[in-house]
Design an enzyme around this catalytic site. Structure first.
Site, mmCIF file in Angstrom:
data_model
loop_
_atom_site.group_PDB
_atom_site.id
_atom_site.type_symbol
_atom_site.label_atom_id
_atom_site.label_comp_id
_atom_site.label_asym_id
_atom_site.label_seq_id
_atom_site.Cartn_x
_atom_site.Cartn_y
_atom_site.Cartn_z
ATOM 1 N N ASP A 249 34.849 22.549 -33.487
ATOM 2 C CA ASP A 249 34.951 23.663 -32.534
ATOM 3 C C ASP A 249 33.600 24.124 -32.008
ATOM 4 O OD1 ASP A 249 37.680 23.571 -33.048
ATOM 5 O OD2 ASP A 249 37.517 25.004 -34.694
ATOM 6 N N LYS B 269 32.771 21.060 -27.948
ATOM 7 C CA LYS B 269 32.643 19.665 -27.497
ATOM 8 C C LYS B 269 33.394 19.453 -26.181
ATOM 9 C CE LYS B 269 34.423 18.279 -31.408
ATOM 10 N NZ LYS B 269 34.462 19.542 -32.184
ATOM 11 N N ASN C 77 44.924 16.992 -34.684
ATOM 12 C CA ASN C 77 44.262 18.085 -35.414
ATOM 13 C C ASN C 77 43.175 18.698 -34.522
ATOM 14 O OD1 ASN C 77 42.864 15.643 -35.620
ATOM 15 N ND2 ASN C 77 42.180 15.962 -37.717
ATOM 16 N N GLY D 226 41.373 20.248 -31.155
ATOM 17 C CA GLY D 226 41.742 21.114 -30.031
ATOM 18 C C GLY D 226 40.497 21.312 -29.204
ATOM 19 N N HIS D 227 40.412 20.641 -28.067
ATOM 20 C CA HIS D 227 39.211 20.683 -27.227
ATOM 21 C C HIS D 227 39.529 21.477 -25.959
ATOM 22 C CE1 HIS D 227 37.611 16.759 -29.244
ATOM 23 N NE2 HIS D 227 37.782 17.741 -30.084
ATOM 24 N N ARG E 275 47.585 0.109 -46.100
ATOM 25 C CA ARG E 275 48.207 -1.030 -45.412
ATOM 26 C C ARG E 275 49.720 -0.924 -45.307
ATOM 27 N NH1 ARG E 275 44.815 -4.937 -49.113
ATOM 28 N NH2 ARG E 275 45.419 -3.228 -50.478
ATOM 29 N N GLN F 293 36.407 16.815 -34.353
ATOM 30 C CA GLN F 293 35.957 17.467 -35.597
ATOM 31 C C GLN F 293 34.428 17.576 -35.590
ATOM 32 O OE1 GLN F 293 38.669 14.825 -36.190
ATOM 33 N NE2 GLN F 293 39.853 16.571 -35.555
ATOM 34 N N ALA G 51 41.921 26.445 -31.732
ATOM 35 C CA ALA G 51 42.576 25.976 -30.510
ATOM 36 C C ALA G 51 43.841 25.191 -30.836
ATOM 37 C CB ALA G 51 41.604 25.111 -29.704
ATOM 38 N N THR H 85 45.671 25.643 -34.192
ATOM 39 C CA THR H 85 46.582 26.394 -35.067
ATOM 40 C C THR H 85 46.534 27.902 -34.817
ATOM 41 O OG1 THR H 85 44.862 26.552 -36.734
ATOM 42 C CG2 THR H 85 46.374 24.695 -36.924
ATOM 43 N N GLY H 86 45.578 28.373 -34.026
ATOM 44 C CA GLY H 86 45.462 29.808 -33.747
ATOM 45 C C GLY H 86 44.877 30.603 -34.918
ATOM 46 N N LYS I 261 27.435 28.453 -26.717
ATOM 47 C CA LYS I 261 27.778 29.818 -27.125
ATOM 48 C C LYS I 261 26.565 30.695 -27.445
ATOM 49 C CE LYS I 261 32.151 30.183 -28.396
ATOM 50 N NZ LYS I 261 33.497 30.064 -28.965
ATOM 51 N N VAL J 98 26.178 28.848 -21.822
ATOM 52 C CA VAL J 98 26.176 30.313 -21.972
ATOM 53 C C VAL J 98 27.509 30.934 -21.536
ATOM 54 C CG1 VAL J 98 23.673 30.659 -21.882
ATOM 55 C CG2 VAL J 98 24.967 30.463 -19.740
HETATM 56 P P1 GDP Z 1 35.790 21.864 -29.518
HETATM 57 O O1 GDP Z 1 36.888 21.609 -30.490
HETATM 58 O O2 GDP Z 1 34.458 21.505 -30.060
HETATM 59 O O3 GDP Z 1 36.048 21.258 -28.173
HETATM 60 O O4 GDP Z 1 35.743 23.450 -29.295
HETATM 61 P P2 GDP Z 1 37.012 24.431 -29.089
HETATM 62 O O5 GDP Z 1 37.551 24.213 -27.726
HETATM 63 O O6 GDP Z 1 37.940 24.318 -30.230
HETATM 64 O O7 GDP Z 1 36.308 25.846 -29.227
HETATM 65 C C1 GDP Z 1 35.244 26.218 -28.411
HETATM 66 C C2 GDP Z 1 35.626 27.519 -27.688
HETATM 67 O O8 GDP Z 1 34.467 28.106 -27.128
HETATM 68 C C3 GDP Z 1 36.564 27.315 -26.522
HETATM 69 O O9 GDP Z 1 37.394 28.447 -26.411
HETATM 70 C C4 GDP Z 1 35.627 27.218 -25.306
HETATM 71 O O10 GDP Z 1 36.250 27.616 -24.102
HETATM 72 C C5 GDP Z 1 34.569 28.199 -25.703
HETATM 73 N N1 GDP Z 1 33.204 27.900 -25.218
HETATM 74 C C6 GDP Z 1 32.592 26.689 -25.052
HETATM 75 N N2 GDP Z 1 31.303 26.858 -24.705
HETATM 76 C C7 GDP Z 1 31.099 28.186 -24.643
HETATM 77 C C8 GDP Z 1 29.943 28.997 -24.389
HETATM 78 O O11 GDP Z 1 28.846 28.516 -24.136
HETATM 79 N N3 GDP Z 1 30.107 30.345 -24.450
HETATM 80 C C9 GDP Z 1 31.307 30.930 -24.735
HETATM 81 N N4 GDP Z 1 31.366 32.256 -24.795
HETATM 82 N N5 GDP Z 1 32.414 30.203 -24.989
HETATM 83 C C10 GDP Z 1 32.299 28.850 -24.969
HETATM 84 P P1 IMO Z 2 38.003 19.882 -33.197
HETATM 85 O O1 IMO Z 2 37.958 18.458 -32.668
HETATM 86 C C1 IMO Z 2 37.961 22.533 -36.631
HETATM 87 C C2 IMO Z 2 39.834 21.049 -40.299
HETATM 88 C C3 IMO Z 2 41.077 21.768 -40.778
HETATM 89 C C4 IMO Z 2 40.926 21.586 -42.264
HETATM 90 C C5 IMO Z 2 40.343 20.182 -42.383
HETATM 91 C C6 IMO Z 2 41.382 19.107 -42.665
HETATM 92 O O2 IMO Z 2 38.767 20.819 -32.354
HETATM 93 O O3 IMO Z 2 36.620 20.337 -33.518
HETATM 94 P P2 IMO Z 2 43.243 17.945 -41.157
HETATM 95 O O4 IMO Z 2 44.416 18.544 -40.433
HETATM 96 O O5 IMO Z 2 42.301 17.212 -40.293
HETATM 97 O O6 IMO Z 2 43.661 17.141 -42.361
HETATM 98 O O7 IMO Z 2 42.474 19.233 -41.768
HETATM 99 O O8 IMO Z 2 39.718 19.922 -41.151
HETATM 100 N N1 IMO Z 2 39.892 20.547 -38.899
HETATM 101 C C7 IMO Z 2 39.238 21.113 -37.883
HETATM 102 N N2 IMO Z 2 38.503 22.242 -37.837
HETATM 103 N N3 IMO Z 2 38.108 21.765 -35.545
HETATM 104 C C8 IMO Z 2 38.809 20.616 -35.582
HETATM 105 O O9 IMO Z 2 38.841 19.741 -34.577
HETATM 106 C C9 IMO Z 2 39.467 20.267 -36.784
HETATM 107 N N4 IMO Z 2 40.250 19.236 -37.171
HETATM 108 C C10 IMO Z 2 40.489 19.416 -38.461
HETATM 109 O O10 IMO Z 2 41.077 23.128 -40.395
HETATM 110 O O11 IMO Z 2 39.957 22.476 -42.760
HETATM 111 MG MG MG Z 3 38.456 22.637 -31.410
#
Ligand code: GDP
Ligand code: IMO
Ligand code: MG
Length: 424
Positions: A13, A16, A38, A40-41, A144, A223, A298, A300-301, A330, A413
């Site tokens: 998170d 990416k 798993n 959430g981008h 396997r 991840q 993103a 599981t909330g 961020k 930012v």
């Molecule tokens: P990822 O899994 O690495 O793709 O990241 P996530 O999407 O799970 O979480 C990143 C969160 O931060 C998302 O809600 C993005 O919209 C938000 N985000 C990304 N870059 C920035 C930033 O520079 N500033 C702020 N405030 N939010 C950002």
């Molecule tokens: P992105 O790509 C944050 C965490 C889970 C748990 C551990 C194992 O959005 O960055 P799993 O379901 O993979 O067996 O869970 O890994 N986890 C993540 N945490 N961002 C993710 O993906 C994750 N994918 C898995 O919360 O701790």
């Molecule tokens: Mg994510």
């Protein structure tokens, strides 16, 4: 354009999805190489917000080709849903989404086992998985006994699946979990096969042909380094190789074609799920980072755990992945903090540690050694270049560069495409 491997530096998170969306403008192909839904981008474009779980985030740019590599584990029914959701939002994927025939499938018994195993673990053993069946699907792969996407479109698949569901029912029964009824399941997969068949192909051949034609590839990590099966905080990790080596294995492109490694690093740290997190904050500051950064999973909330920037983690990630430059995200979330802390080492039982200890209990006992940096207490959200950042924000970035020995090339930012700039 060089071929870039983009890796999450911390516990996922890092933002990416947003950075991928920005970089994709300049590449031809985007490939996911590990993990499953798993992930959430999040990508925000205009007023629209997209959360991609399986399909590479680069799909949002209409002229780009997206590959789901064979290192992934794919839930076919979730994939159909995701394709449908994108198409409803006007993002067509036909003819430019390619799914590896060698990628393993996540099947309903994997999800059941994932949920049941979490339930049976004691409080301090719980991993806090996303319950998407990821661990059991990778277990079947290395054991396997897995099914791959190529199996889905084979005529005998329903029969083989039925047999496997019945075998798994015995295991589920042993774990006191509900048995699965095979017949309605088979029907779903029979319907799924023709829908997905046009996408399933030999993606390794496609990508290597692209390389030979000098088309560029962005390898989209999911991840993060600290969740990597080998290098993360085991056993509180995911079940795939989220570090740079995973890109070669999971996409089938040789390492000599990977030109640069980009580490996406958040200006502070978050973690969702269980496991050690030395710089975690349990006070108002942690709450502030969660609120201002909107730190909720993103997928599981779940509220994300929040803490200060961990230089030990960033250094470790730089070493494991050979990171060439950072994309720091961020930064704006720290805009109104009086004094910011950076962890430069750990202390454990009176000893200083500069590396991540393998032993989880040792890591849990580590306390961070912090260095204070003055906050800038003004908004950075409209900054369009490094020089436009307040002096203290520049100092913060420079300090992280000095600690890690890695330069920063991209700064983010805000969540939108426009809230991003390059340095140099
Ligand atoms: P990822 O899994 O690495 O793709 O990241 P996530 O999407 O799970 O979480 C990143 C969160 O931060 C998302 O809600 C993005 O919209 C938000 N985000 C990304 N870059 C920035 C930033 O520079 N500033 C702020 N405030 N939010 C950002
Ligand atoms: P992105 O790509 C944050 C965490 C889970 C748990 C551990 C194992 O959005 O960055 P799993 O379901 O993979 O067996 O869970 O890994 N986890 C993540 N945490 N961002 C993710 O993906 C994750 N994918 C898995 O919360 O701790
Ligand atoms: Mg994510």
């Amino acid at each position: 354009m060089p071929n870039i491997v983009l890796i999450g530096v911390q516990w996922g998170d890092e933002g990416k999805g947003k950075i991928i969306d920005v970089i994709t403008e300049d590449v031809d192909w985007i490939v996911r190489f590990q993990g499953g839904n798993n992930a959430g981008h999040t990508v925000e474009i205009g007023d629209e917000k997209y959360v991609l779980h399986l399909i590479p985030s680069g799909i949002l740019r209409a002229d780009k080709k997206a590959v789901m590599g064979h290192g992934m584990v794919i839930d076919p029914l979730s994939l159909i849903e995701e394709i449908k959701e994108l198409e409803e939002k006007g993002v067509g994927v036909q003819g430019r989404l390619f799914v590896s025939d060698r990628a393993h499938m996540v099947l309903p018994y994997h999800r059941s086992m994932d949920a049941r195993l979490e339930q049976t673990r004691s409080t301090h053993e719980k991993i806090g998985t996303t319950k998407r069946g990821i661990g059991p699907a990778y277990s079947d792969k290395v054991g396997r006994t897995g099914f791959r996407m190529v199996d889905l479109i084979a005529p005998d698949f329903p029969e083989r699946l039925k047999q496997r569901v019945e075998e798994n029912n015995k295991v589920l029964h042993f774990f006191d979990a509900d048995r699965l009824n095979p017949d309605p399941l088979l029907e779903k997969y029979e319907q799924a096969a023709p829908l997905l068949a046009p996408f399933i192909t030999d993606t390794t051949a496609l990508l290597n042909k692209a390389v030979a034609q000098e088309e560029s590839i962005l390898f989209e990590g999911a991840q993060g380094t600290m969740l990597d099966i080998d290098y993360g905080t085991y056993p509180f990790v995911t079940s795939s190789s989220a570090t740079v080596g995973g890109a070669c294995i999971g996409a089938g492109v040789p390492p000599r074609h990977m030109d640069q490694v980009l580490g996406v690093v958040k200006a502070y740290t978050t973690r969702v799920g269980e496991g050690p997190f030395p710089t975690e904050l349990f006070d108002d500051m942690g709450e502030m980072l969660r609120n201002v950064g909107n730190e909720y999973g993103a997928t599981t909330g779940r509220p994300r755990r929040c803490g200060w920037f961990d230089g030990v983690v960033a250094n470790y990630a730089a070493m494991i992945n050979g990171i060439d430059y950072w994309a720091m995200t961020k930064l704006d979330v720290l805009d109104h903090v009086e004094t910011i802390k950076i962890c430069i080492a750990y202390e454990c039982k009176g000893r200083r540690l500069d590396n991540i200890p393998a032993n989880t209990q040792t890591l849990e006992q580590c306390t961070p050694i912090y260095e204070d940096v003055d906050g800038w207490k003004t908004s950075t959200k409209d900054a369009t270049c490094f020089e436009a950042l307040p002096q203290q924000a520049q100092t913060y970035i420079k300090r992280i560069e000095t600690i890690t020995g890695v330069p920063t090339k991209i700064v983010s930012v805000g969540p939108k495409r426009s809230s991003t700039f390059s340095i140099g």
